[in-house]
Design a protein around this motif. Structure first.
Motif, PDB file in Angstrom:
ATOM      1  N   PHE A 217     -12.228 -24.506 -68.656  1.00 41.31           N
ATOM      2  CA  PHE A 217     -13.515 -24.135 -68.082  1.00 41.31           C
ATOM      3  C   PHE A 217     -14.164 -25.308 -67.352  1.00 41.31           C
ATOM      4  O   PHE A 217     -14.872 -25.112 -66.360  1.00 41.31           O
ATOM      5  CB  PHE A 217     -14.436 -23.588 -69.178  1.00 41.31           C
ATOM      6  CG  PHE A 217     -14.025 -22.232 -69.682  1.00 41.31           C
ATOM      7  CD1 PHE A 217     -14.011 -21.133 -68.834  1.00 41.31           C
ATOM      8  CD2 PHE A 217     -13.635 -22.052 -70.994  1.00 41.31           C
ATOM      9  CE1 PHE A 217     -13.629 -19.884 -69.284  1.00 41.31           C
ATOM     10  CE2 PHE A 217     -13.251 -20.809 -71.461  1.00 41.31           C
ATOM     11  CZ  PHE A 217     -13.244 -19.724 -70.605  1.00 41.31           C
ATOM     12  N   GLN A 218     -13.915 -26.524 -67.817  1.00 45.73           N
ATOM     13  CA  GLN A 218     -14.439 -27.697 -67.102  1.00 45.73           C
ATOM     14  C   GLN A 218     -13.795 -27.813 -65.727  1.00 45.73           C
ATOM     15  O   GLN A 218     -14.456 -28.170 -64.747  1.00 45.73           O
ATOM     16  CB  GLN A 218     -14.190 -28.972 -67.915  1.00 45.73           C
ATOM     17  CG  GLN A 218     -15.050 -29.079 -69.174  1.00 45.73           C
ATOM     18  CD  GLN A 218     -14.378 -28.466 -70.392  1.00 45.73           C
ATOM     19  OE1 GLN A 218     -13.556 -27.554 -70.271  1.00 45.73           O
ATOM     20  NE2 GLN A 218     -14.722 -28.967 -71.565  1.00 45.73           N
ATOM     21  N   ARG A 219     -12.494 -27.530 -65.640  1.00 48.66           N
ATOM     22  CA  ARG A 219     -11.816 -27.576 -64.331  1.00 48.66           C
ATOM     23  C   ARG A 219     -12.420 -26.562 -63.368  1.00 48.66           C
ATOM     24  O   ARG A 219     -12.658 -26.863 -62.189  1.00 48.66           O
ATOM     25  CB  ARG A 219     -10.322 -27.274 -64.491  1.00 48.66           C
ATOM     26  CG  ARG A 219      -9.488 -28.333 -65.113  1.00 48.66           C
ATOM     27  CD  ARG A 219      -8.007 -28.083 -64.859  1.00 48.66           C
ATOM     28  NE  ARG A 219      -7.519 -26.795 -65.335  1.00 48.66           N
ATOM     29  CZ  ARG A 219      -7.036 -26.568 -66.544  1.00 48.66           C
ATOM     30  NH1 ARG A 219      -7.006 -27.550 -67.433  1.00 48.66           N
ATOM     31  NH2 ARG A 219      -6.579 -25.372 -66.883  1.00 48.66           N
ATOM     32  N   ILE A 220     -12.628 -25.366 -63.866  1.00 48.50           N
ATOM     33  CA  ILE A 220     -13.141 -24.299 -63.004  1.00 48.50           C
ATOM     34  C   ILE A 220     -14.574 -24.609 -62.581  1.00 48.50           C
ATOM     35  O   ILE A 220     -14.952 -24.406 -61.419  1.00 48.50           O
ATOM     36  CB  ILE A 220     -13.044 -22.936 -63.722  1.00 48.50           C
ATOM     37  CG1 ILE A 220     -11.573 -22.623 -64.038  1.00 48.50           C
ATOM     38  CG2 ILE A 220     -13.640 -21.835 -62.856  1.00 48.50           C
ATOM     39  CD1 ILE A 220     -11.380 -21.504 -65.042  1.00 48.50           C
ATOM     40  N   ALA A 221     -15.384 -25.123 -63.509  1.00 47.91           N
ATOM     41  CA  ALA A 221     -16.755 -25.509 -63.164  1.00 47.91           C
ATOM     42  C   ALA A 221     -16.753 -26.610 -62.109  1.00 47.91           C
ATOM     43  O   ALA A 221     -17.617 -26.637 -61.215  1.00 47.91           O
ATOM     44  CB  ALA A 221     -17.505 -25.964 -64.420  1.00 47.91           C
ATOM     45  N   ALA A 222     -15.777 -27.518 -62.187  1.00 49.65           N
ATOM     46  CA  ALA A 222     -15.683 -28.593 -61.193  1.00 49.65           C
ATOM     47  C   ALA A 222     -15.347 -28.038 -59.809  1.00 49.65           C
ATOM     48  O   ALA A 222     -15.759 -28.606 -58.792  1.00 49.65           O
ATOM     49  CB  ALA A 222     -14.632 -29.615 -61.618  1.00 49.65           C
ATOM     50  N   ASP A 223     -14.602 -26.919 -59.752  1.00 54.52           N
ATOM     51  CA  ASP A 223     -14.281 -26.300 -58.463  1.00 54.52           C
ATOM     52  C   ASP A 223     -15.541 -25.911 -57.695  1.00 54.52           C
ATOM     53  O   ASP A 223     -15.553 -25.933 -56.467  1.00 54.52           O
ATOM     54  CB  ASP A 223     -13.425 -25.040 -58.662  1.00 54.52           C
ATOM     55  CG  ASP A 223     -12.008 -25.345 -59.117  1.00 54.52           C
ATOM     56  OD1 ASP A 223     -11.541 -26.470 -58.891  1.00 54.52           O
ATOM     57  OD2 ASP A 223     -11.370 -24.439 -59.701  1.00 54.52           O
TER      58      ASP A 223
END
Length: 461
Positions: A217-223
């Motif tokens: 979820f951190q990766r997706i939020a960073a997107d």
């Protein structure tokens, strides 16, 4: 001396409000407890609202809140009747199956479907259970829907702002989506060597070397960090450690400002796309105005937040976002192809789910076969039959059109542009007072935009 009727209506209105909020909060707590493995006496009870039609009519609601409260209470009627039947069905299903000579938990056999070398024996082991589950779920849905219709008839419901287009129009759109992508789906199935529906799972479960569940979820939020919405996510959305479903993300709204999000168990592209869908839905709910009444802050159909889910699923399939994650060109192309296939399969299953209403088990299986471009067993009907089929499909179409509209307004990397946050806030803020169709109308999106966007994705699969 009797109190004035106006004051009685205001008090009644507040009691109905509280009953809805108490039910929704207890329901979310029960879901979270189930994710954590609590059951029996350890699990919190769901407190269903006890509101009769006469009391509801007396409540001093404004038109939008009355429509939203009507929809919440219809859903409560559905769940009150469906919940014990669902529990009976679950208790009647075996907990283990024999797979390749060993007695294993059903959950392990389901995950074995993802392994091409074990998919067929797992399918054979699970087929009888899937048939019973699909047949039982169909019965549960019919009983629940009957209860909801009884409530809606008793209060003479007039529809609500997020009711969406007429059912016939939604079915026509579902037919059109399937017709537009039938040939592409069959071609993709042929290229991937898919013969039966369950063969899709190993095909879609690729990219495990690219996307691990850790910090997903951190990766997706960073997107989407460039949108400037990360603070809203951090303050409203709390990620659970549990992974209660192998494929889908799960949401539980304990309070509108306390949204619990549980990711899918899967890794790879399939898990990444479904995690993004869950985070997008959570974002759509987190952005709803805190000044609204509880019934409007918790949209029932939630077509806007569902569209946000479909929107973020496309972001993790976007080459700009993938390259920014540090993937090489070849890795990006591989991830993009796999994600496009997932999005296509999800869209076609959502369309089929709209079209199966009232169909028997065998007919539902046939719709699964058409959606997946493959032969099916009767147990494949377990893929369809959601009580939220129409809102889910509207969300899929809405998310496709919304991606294209934002790209047109703010360029290809719109998800890095803080100006693109404004239309997203504007879409989500009204909560249950709007619909994804109204949002797209305000953005000037053409009616065919969703189909054009899906065909663009299909070309990449």
């Amino acid at each position: 001396m009797p109190r004035p009727r106006h004051h009685w209506g205001v008090e009644t209105h507040e009691r109905v409000r509280q009953a809805i909020e108490r039910w929704r909060g207890s329901e979310a707590q029960a879901w979270v407890a189930a994710w954590e493995g609590l059951d029996g006496d350890e699990a919190p009870a769901v407190v269903f609202p006890r509101v009769d039609p006469e009391t509801f009519h007396a409540a001093a609601f404004g038109p939008d809140e009355r429509a939203a409260a009507t929809a919440h209470l219809a859903r409560a009627a559905y769940e009150r009747r469906a919940a014990p039947l669902r529990a009976e069905l679950q208790a009647s299903l075996p907990a283990t199956v024999r797979l390749e000579g060993d007695l294993v938990p059903v959950s392990e056999a389901v995950l074995a479907l993802l392994d091409a070398s074990r998919s067929r024996p797992a399918r054979r082991a699970l087929e009888p259970i899937a048939c019973r589950a699909a047949s039982g779920a169909l019965a549960v849905q019919r009983h629940g829907a009957a209860a909801a219709m009884e409530w809606l008839g008793a209060v003479e419901a007039q529809g609500h702002p997020d009711g969406g287009p007429p059912a016939d129009d939604t079915r026509a759109a579902a037919h059109r989506l399937l017709e537009l992508t039938d040939d592409a789906m069959r071609d993709l199935a042929d290229r991937q060597g898919v013969e039966r529906a369950s063969d899709w799972l190993p095909v879609l479960h690729r990219g495990r070397d690219l996307f691990r569940p850790e910090r997903r979820f951190q990766r997706i939020a960073a997107d989407i960090e460039g949108l400037g919405l990360r603070g809203t996510l951090a303050s409203h959305v709390h990620v659970a450690s549990a992974t209660p479903h192998p494929f889908r993300a799960r949401l539980a709204v304990r309070r509108p400002e306390d949204i619990r999000l549980a990711g899918p168990a899967l890794d790879g592209v399939l898990g990444e796309v479904f995690a993004a869908e869950g985070l997008g839905r959570a974002l759509g709910l987190a952005l709803v105005s805190g000044d609204l009444s509880p019934a409007l802050r918790r949209p029932v159909a939630a077509s806007v937040s569902r569209a946000f889910g479909a929107l973020l699923a496309q972001v993790v399939a976007d080459p700009i976002a993938l390259r920014r994650r540090g993937l090489t060109r070849s890795e990006t192309e591989r991830a993009q192809r796999s994600a496009a296939a997932v999005i296509l399969v999800v869209a076609r299953l959502a369309a089929a789910d709209v079209l199966v209403a009232g169909d028997a088990l065998e007919a539902r299986s046939a719709w699964v076969g058409r959606a997946l471009g493959a032969d099916v067993e009767p147990g494949s009907a377990v893929c369809l039959g959601s009580s939220a089929a129409r809102p889910r499909f509207r969300g899929v179409l809405g998310g496709l059109a919304l991606f294209a509209a934002l790209r047109e307004l703010h360029d290809e990397d719109w998800f890095r542009n803080p100006r693109a946050a404004e239309p997203l806030r504007g879409a989500a803020t009204p909560g249950g007072r709007t619909s994804i169709e109204a949002v797209l109308g305000d953005l000037g999106a053409a009616p065919d935009l969703a189909f054009e966007r899906l065909l663009e994705i299909v070309a990449r699969a």
